[in-house]
Motif scaffolding. Structure first.
Motif, PDB file in Angstrom:
ATOM      1  N   MET A 161       0.904  -1.220   0.082  1.00  0.00           N
ATOM      2  CA  MET A 161      -0.006  -0.160   0.010  1.00  0.00           C
ATOM      3  C   MET A 161       0.755   1.207  -0.026  1.00  0.00           C
ATOM      4  O   MET A 161       0.571   2.362  -0.504  1.00  0.00           O
ATOM      5  CB  MET A 161      -0.988   0.071   1.275  1.00  0.00           C
ATOM      6  CG  MET A 161      -2.266  -1.086   0.743  1.00  0.00           C
ATOM      7  SD  MET A 161      -3.178  -1.175   2.517  1.00  0.00           S
ATOM      8  CE  MET A 161      -3.967   0.487   2.375  1.00  0.00           C
ATOM      9  N   ALA A 162       2.105   1.170   0.630  1.00  0.00           N
ATOM     10  CA  ALA A 162       3.098   2.335   0.586  1.00  0.00           C
ATOM     11  C   ALA A 162       3.573   2.722  -0.835  1.00  0.00           C
ATOM     12  O   ALA A 162       4.241   3.465  -0.968  1.00  0.00           O
ATOM     13  CB  ALA A 162       4.024   2.166   1.577  1.00  0.00           C
ATOM     14  N   ASN A 163       3.452   1.572  -1.749  1.00  0.00           N
ATOM     15  CA  ASN A 163       3.869   1.754  -3.111  1.00  0.00           C
ATOM     16  C   ASN A 163       3.024   1.309  -4.121  1.00  0.00           C
ATOM     17  O   ASN A 163       3.393   0.616  -4.811  1.00  0.00           O
ATOM     18  CB  ASN A 163       5.136   0.741  -3.089  1.00  0.00           C
ATOM     19  CG  ASN A 163       6.454   0.977  -2.288  1.00  0.00           C
ATOM     20  OD1 ASN A 163       7.298   1.806  -2.495  1.00  0.00           O
ATOM     21  ND2 ASN A 163       6.341   0.313  -0.871  1.00  0.00           N
ATOM     22  N   LEU A 164       2.030   2.095  -4.046  1.00  0.00           N
ATOM     23  CA  LEU A 164       0.947   1.862  -4.949  1.00  0.00           C
ATOM     24  C   LEU A 164       1.292   1.709  -6.632  1.00  0.00           C
ATOM     25  O   LEU A 164       2.226   2.696  -6.833  1.00  0.00           O
ATOM     26  CB  LEU A 164      -0.252   2.748  -4.912  1.00  0.00           C
ATOM     27  CG  LEU A 164      -1.138   2.762  -3.413  1.00  0.00           C
ATOM     28  CD1 LEU A 164      -2.159   3.863  -3.668  1.00  0.00           C
ATOM     29  CD2 LEU A 164      -1.670   1.363  -3.389  1.00  0.00           C
ATOM     30  N   GLY A 165       0.790   0.948  -7.141  1.00  0.00           N
ATOM     31  CA  GLY A 165       1.068   1.002  -8.637  1.00  0.00           C
ATOM     32  C   GLY A 165       2.411   0.143  -8.898  1.00  0.00           C
ATOM     33  O   GLY A 165       2.537  -0.221 -10.104  1.00  0.00           O
ATOM     34  N   ARG A 166       3.452  -0.209  -7.945  1.00  0.00           N
ATOM     35  CA  ARG A 166       4.514  -0.581  -8.313  1.00  0.00           C
ATOM     36  C   ARG A 166       4.555  -2.226  -8.251  1.00  0.00           C
ATOM     37  O   ARG A 166       3.936  -2.656  -7.447  1.00  0.00           O
ATOM     38  CB  ARG A 166       5.684  -0.238  -7.429  1.00  0.00           C
ATOM     39  CG  ARG A 166       6.048   1.247  -7.632  1.00  0.00           C
ATOM     40  CD  ARG A 166       7.376   1.612  -6.637  1.00  0.00           C
ATOM     41  NE  ARG A 166       8.422   0.909  -6.839  1.00  0.00           N
ATOM     42  CZ  ARG A 166       9.653   0.735  -6.100  1.00  0.00           C
ATOM     43  NH1 ARG A 166       9.691   1.620  -5.075  1.00  0.00           N
ATOM     44  NH2 ARG A 166      10.610  -0.051  -6.419  1.00  0.00           N
ATOM     45  N   VAL A 167       5.091  -2.765  -9.449  1.00  0.00           N
ATOM     46  CA  VAL A 167       5.126  -4.357  -9.270  1.00  0.00           C
ATOM     47  C   VAL A 167       6.311  -4.904  -8.698  1.00  0.00           C
ATOM     48  O   VAL A 167       7.588  -4.622  -8.877  1.00  0.00           O
ATOM     49  CB  VAL A 167       5.041  -4.860 -10.691  1.00  0.00           C
ATOM     50  CG1 VAL A 167       4.990  -6.229 -10.668  1.00  0.00           C
ATOM     51  CG2 VAL A 167       3.892  -4.330 -11.447  1.00  0.00           C
ATOM     52  N   PHE A 168       6.006  -5.856  -7.780  1.00  0.00           N
ATOM     53  CA  PHE A 168       7.383  -6.496  -7.175  1.00  0.00           C
ATOM     54  C   PHE A 168       7.303  -7.718  -7.196  1.00  0.00           C
ATOM     55  O   PHE A 168       6.122  -8.559  -7.202  1.00  0.00           O
ATOM     56  CB  PHE A 168       7.155  -6.030  -5.328  1.00  0.00           C
ATOM     57  CG  PHE A 168       7.241  -4.754  -5.079  1.00  0.00           C
ATOM     58  CD1 PHE A 168       8.541  -4.089  -4.891  1.00  0.00           C
ATOM     59  CD2 PHE A 168       6.064  -3.912  -4.983  1.00  0.00           C
ATOM     60  CE1 PHE A 168       8.645  -2.716  -4.568  1.00  0.00           C
ATOM     61  CE2 PHE A 168       6.277  -2.580  -4.504  1.00  0.00           C
ATOM     62  CZ  PHE A 168       7.582  -1.858  -4.549  1.00  0.00           C
ATOM     63  N   THR A 169       8.426  -8.492  -7.150  1.00  0.00           N
ATOM     64  CA  THR A 169       8.704  -9.820  -7.441  1.00  0.00           C
ATOM     65  C   THR A 169       8.357 -10.527  -6.010  1.00  0.00           C
ATOM     66  O   THR A 169       8.312  -9.925  -5.135  1.00  0.00           O
ATOM     67  CB  THR A 169      10.316 -10.237  -7.818  1.00  0.00           C
ATOM     68  OG1 THR A 169      11.177  -9.838  -6.941  1.00  0.00           O
ATOM     69  CG2 THR A 169      10.672  -9.460  -9.139  1.00  0.00           C
ATOM     70  N   ARG A 170       8.384 -11.583  -6.108  1.00  0.00           N
ATOM     71  CA  ARG A 170       8.254 -12.347  -4.745  1.00  0.00           C
ATOM     72  C   ARG A 170       9.426 -12.436  -3.811  1.00  0.00           C
ATOM     73  O   ARG A 170       9.185 -12.269  -2.771  1.00  0.00           O
ATOM     74  CB  ARG A 170       7.909 -14.079  -5.095  1.00  0.00           C
ATOM     75  CG  ARG A 170       6.455 -14.189  -5.616  1.00  0.00           C
ATOM     76  CD  ARG A 170       6.297 -15.501  -5.866  1.00  0.00           C
ATOM     77  NE  ARG A 170       5.128 -15.786  -6.670  1.00  0.00           N
ATOM     78  CZ  ARG A 170       4.562 -15.767  -7.914  1.00  0.00           C
ATOM     79  NH1 ARG A 170       5.476 -15.157  -8.587  1.00  0.00           N
ATOM     80  NH2 ARG A 170       3.177 -15.960  -8.248  1.00  0.00           N
ATOM     81  N   GLU A 171      10.569 -12.421  -4.661  1.00  0.00           N
ATOM     82  CA  GLU A 171      11.759 -12.068  -3.758  1.00  0.00           C
ATOM     83  C   GLU A 171      11.920 -10.882  -2.858  1.00  0.00           C
ATOM     84  O   GLU A 171      12.301 -10.634  -1.744  1.00  0.00           O
ATOM     85  CB  GLU A 171      13.097 -12.280  -4.884  1.00  0.00           C
ATOM     86  CG  GLU A 171      13.361 -13.838  -5.203  1.00  0.00           C
ATOM     87  CD  GLU A 171      12.419 -14.034  -6.327  1.00  0.00           C
ATOM     88  OE1 GLU A 171      11.695 -13.203  -7.012  1.00  0.00           O
ATOM     89  OE2 GLU A 171      12.633 -15.183  -6.773  1.00  0.00           O
ATOM     90  N   GLN A 172      11.511  -9.593  -3.841  1.00  0.00           N
ATOM     91  CA  GLN A 172      11.379  -8.452  -3.194  1.00  0.00           C
ATOM     92  C   GLN A 172      10.396  -8.362  -2.001  1.00  0.00           C
ATOM     93  O   GLN A 172      10.527  -7.884  -1.045  1.00  0.00           O
ATOM     94  CB  GLN A 172      11.003  -7.566  -4.207  1.00  0.00           C
ATOM     95  CG  GLN A 172      12.190  -7.054  -5.279  1.00  0.00           C
ATOM     96  CD  GLN A 172      11.727  -6.327  -6.465  1.00  0.00           C
ATOM     97  OE1 GLN A 172      10.424  -6.370  -6.987  1.00  0.00           O
ATOM     98  NE2 GLN A 172      12.586  -5.333  -6.743  1.00  0.00           N
ATOM     99  N   LEU A 173       9.300  -8.969  -2.170  1.00  0.00           N
ATOM    100  CA  LEU A 173       8.118  -8.882  -1.150  1.00  0.00           C
ATOM    101  C   LEU A 173       8.639  -9.696   0.069  1.00  0.00           C
ATOM    102  O   LEU A 173       8.289  -9.351   1.186  1.00  0.00           O
ATOM    103  CB  LEU A 173       6.899  -9.423  -1.717  1.00  0.00           C
ATOM    104  CG  LEU A 173       6.474  -8.364  -2.647  1.00  0.00           C
ATOM    105  CD1 LEU A 173       4.832  -9.243  -3.292  1.00  0.00           C
ATOM    106  CD2 LEU A 173       5.800  -7.143  -1.930  1.00  0.00           C
ATOM    107  N   LEU A 174       9.450 -10.932  -0.157  1.00  0.00           N
ATOM    108  CA  LEU A 174       9.896 -11.791   0.895  1.00  0.00           C
ATOM    109  C   LEU A 174      10.781 -10.879   1.589  1.00  0.00           C
ATOM    110  O   LEU A 174      10.876 -10.923   2.826  1.00  0.00           O
ATOM    111  CB  LEU A 174      10.483 -13.049   0.405  1.00  0.00           C
ATOM    112  CG  LEU A 174      10.594 -14.214   1.432  1.00  0.00           C
ATOM    113  CD1 LEU A 174       9.450 -14.624   2.006  1.00  0.00           C
ATOM    114  CD2 LEU A 174      11.557 -15.237   0.473  1.00  0.00           C
ATOM    115  N   ASP A 175      11.527 -10.020   1.136  1.00  0.00           N
ATOM    116  CA  ASP A 175      12.826  -9.270   1.661  1.00  0.00           C
ATOM    117  C   ASP A 175      11.798  -8.205   2.358  1.00  0.00           C
ATOM    118  O   ASP A 175      12.444  -8.060   3.626  1.00  0.00           O
ATOM    119  CB  ASP A 175      13.618  -9.027   0.722  1.00  0.00           C
ATOM    120  CG  ASP A 175      15.004  -8.156   1.237  1.00  0.00           C
ATOM    121  OD1 ASP A 175      15.380  -8.746   2.247  1.00  0.00           O
ATOM    122  OD2 ASP A 175      15.199  -6.981   1.051  1.00  0.00           O
ATOM    123  N   ALA A 176      10.875  -7.524   2.004  1.00  0.00           N
ATOM    124  CA  ALA A 176      10.232  -6.516   2.619  1.00  0.00           C
ATOM    125  C   ALA A 176       9.503  -7.033   3.851  1.00  0.00           C
ATOM    126  O   ALA A 176       9.377  -6.090   4.678  1.00  0.00           O
ATOM    127  CB  ALA A 176       9.416  -5.970   1.625  1.00  0.00           C
TER     128      ALA A 176
END
Length: 219
Positions: A161-176
């Motif tokens: 929600m803090a990065n609306l519209g941006r697409v993130f890979t699973r690896e990036q979301l896992l790290d976040a």
């Protein structure tokens, strides 16, 4: 008319006092709803979606502590102005309060202060569709109703929600959300996304799957 006008839910057992509160609050530009049965307060508060609640805690039943807890949970993060019996202490972290007998003008001042505080805090609240996420209280509401998320689900949703519209890979979301890309497999992200979608089912479908890439949050 006050610049702080908004919707006020008054929970008050005494019809005369309730009418006086309604009269003074209405004069200041507030839209007022009155409920005379404290036992119905949590359900009414959850349905009416007020901006501020004025909560009568002067009766022994329901117990003030239980009533305060149930109402605050029903409307969180909406502020609650507690009306206390003379000599009584608030049953919880009640930031806004008045004590019987009180001047109606004092109540209006307390409601206005609570509303200004809510508006100041609202600047930090993330909103997408019917979903509101408060980083300070780590709470999420869907259509005004609390959603119970795990710590990881909250962190994942907050990042998207803090990065609306941006697409993130699973690896990036896992790290976040987890803090390390080696602590869990990337498919763990899919599981948590599915759980989030289920818990946010009453809100807008804010989490979008981008095939071959990952996920994004959209308005």
């Amino acid at each position: 008319m006050s610049d702080d006008s908004g919707r006020v839910l008054v929970i008050e057992h005494d019809p005369g006092v309730a009418e006086l509160q309604r009269l003074y609050l209405t004069r200041e530009g507030f839209e007022v709803q009155v409920e005379g049965d404290p036992a119905k307060a949590p359900a009414v508060a959850a349905l009416s979606r007020p901006d501020v609640v004025v909560l009568d805690l002067s009766l022994p039943a329901p117990t003030p502590a239980d009533l305060f807890r149930r109402v605050t949970e029903a409307v969180r993060p909406v502020p609650v102005v507690c009306v206390l019996a003379a000599g009584a202490e608030p049953p919880g972290p009640a930031e806004h309060r008045v004590t019987r007998p009180f001047s109606p003008r004092l109540l209006v001042a307390a409601v206005s202060e609570a509303l200004r505080g809510r508006d100041a805090d609202a600047a930090d609240v993330l909103r997408v569709g019917d979903v509101a996420l408060d980083p300070q209280t780590r709470s999420v509401a869907v259509g005004g109703r609390p959603a119970v998320l795990t710590a990881t689900e909250f962190d994942l949703l907050a990042f998207l929600m803090a990065n609306l519209g941006r697409v993130f890979t699973r690896e990036q979301l896992l790290d976040a959300a987890w803090g390390s890309i080696t602590s869990s497999g990337v498919r763990t992200v899919d599981v948590h996304i599915a759980q989030l979608r289920a818990k946010l089912a009453d809100g807008s479908p804010i989490i979008r799957t981008v095939r071959g890439v990952g996920y994004a949050a959209d308005t």
